[in-house]
Design an enzyme around this catalytic site. Structure first.
Site, short mmCIF file in Angstrom:
data_model
loop_
_atom_site.label_atom_id
_atom_site.label_comp_id
_atom_site.label_asym_id
_atom_site.label_seq_id
_atom_site.Cartn_x
_atom_site.Cartn_y
_atom_site.Cartn_z
N GLY A 1 0.97 -1.27 0.04
CA GLY A 1 0.01 0.01 -0.13
C GLY A 1 0.76 1.12 -0.09
O GLY A 1 0.23 2.28 0.35
N ILE B 1 -1.19 1.34 -7.25
CA ILE B 1 -2.62 1.02 -7.14
C ILE B 1 -3.00 0.88 -5.60
O ILE B 1 -4.11 1.35 -5.02
CB ILE B 1 -2.85 -0.31 -7.73
CG1 ILE B 1 -2.94 0.06 -9.05
CG2 ILE B 1 -4.19 -0.79 -7.28
CD1 ILE B 1 -2.78 -1.14 -10.06
N SER C 1 -4.42 -9.92 -12.86
CA SER C 1 -3.72 -8.85 -14.11
C SER C 1 -4.35 -9.40 -15.43
O SER C 1 -4.45 -10.69 -15.35
CB SER C 1 -2.33 -9.24 -13.94
OG SER C 1 -1.84 -8.73 -15.16
N TYR D 1 5.38 -14.61 -13.77
CA TYR D 1 4.24 -13.79 -13.40
C TYR D 1 2.90 -13.86 -13.84
O TYR D 1 1.97 -14.07 -13.16
CB TYR D 1 4.82 -12.30 -13.86
CG TYR D 1 3.95 -11.31 -13.65
CD1 TYR D 1 3.74 -10.65 -12.24
CD2 TYR D 1 2.78 -10.74 -14.41
CE1 TYR D 1 2.99 -9.88 -12.13
CE2 TYR D 1 1.93 -9.74 -14.10
CZ TYR D 1 1.95 -8.95 -12.95
OH TYR D 1 1.08 -8.13 -12.52
#
Length: 252
Positions: free
Chosen positions: A17, A21, A140, A153
């Site tokens: 955080g 995003i 994603s 990924y």
């Protein structure tokens, strides 16, 4: 000022955080009335983020791939607030490495953070989460797009999409909703970890913008707005979905 805030009196945890995003979502959460716990590995950025958010946020430096750190986060939430209404599993890493030169270290590094860390974070958070809580996983478009040198990924993000489906059924009795948000190309500091030079990054973003139906890359705040929706009662009858925030890139 809004008469009713979408996340009034909710307690939220956002991993990763300190920027991008995660930070954009934290700002939205606080604006909507939530108290936010932020985690991240880089203490200076994390503390700066908490300072920017003010008294409605607490920053906890952690490595989300370590189960001991996950337990530390949740113990702090239990002691401070006694519950957790919203979990945004946002922390993740990515690196380019093509098939043929993939190393065990590369695989373990990405899957430890993007997959293992999220499994045990969610599992250990459940005792704190009341009926009606919301879990949002940051996946994603890479999970459904074939991107060169990005297979590990991409596979880690595909796992998150699968988790959203499976955990929706696992948690049906607890009435805890699980959804995935899948960003497209978003201009975020997270791209700094991809190992590209400044020039390569500019080329990467420009090239991708030309393929996106909306003609531009997205912003962290545009993803944050989608996460707020999935975290609030506005999406009370939505669970198990993947919400694409990609300018249409993965839809055509």
């Amino acid at each position: 000022m809004k008469a009713t805030k979408a996340l009034q009196d909710k307690v939220a945890l956002i991993t990763g955080g300190s920027s991008g995003i995660g930070l954009a979502t934290a700002k939205r959460f606080v604006d909507e009335g939530a108290f936010v716990f932020l985690t991240g590995r880089r203490e200076p950025e994390l503390l700066a983020a908490a300072n920017e958010l003010g008294p409605s946020a607490i920053a906890i430096r952690t490595d989300s791939s370590l189960i001991s750190d996950v337990e530390k986060i949740l113990a702090r939430i239990r002691e401070t607030k006694g519950k957790l209404d919203i979990l945004f599993a946002n922390a993740g890493i990515g690196e380019f490495l093509p098939l043929g030169v993939i190393t065990e270290e590369h695989f373990d590094k990405i899957f430890s953070t993007n997959v293992k860390g999220i499994v045990f974070l969610v599992q250990k958070a459940l005792p704190l989460m009341p009926s009606g809580s919301s879990i949002v996983l940051n996946a994603s478009i890479a999970s459904i797009k074939g991107m060169p040198a990005f297979s590990i990924y991409s596979a880690s993000k595909a796992a998150l999409r699968s988790f959203a489906r499976s955990w929706t059924t696992d948690l049906r009795r607890q009435q805890i909703r699980v959804n995935a948000v899948s960003p497209g190309v978003i201009s975020t500091p997270g791209y700094d970890g991809l190992g590209l030079s400044k020039q390569e990054m500019e080329t990467f973003l420009k090239t991708n913008a030309e393929t996106i139906p909306l003609g531009r890359v997205g912003t962290p705040d545009e993803v944050a707005k989608a996460v707020v929706f999935l975290s609030s009662d506005e999406s009370s009858y939505i669970s198990g979905i993947e919400l694409f925030v990609d300018g249409g890139l993965a839809q055509i």
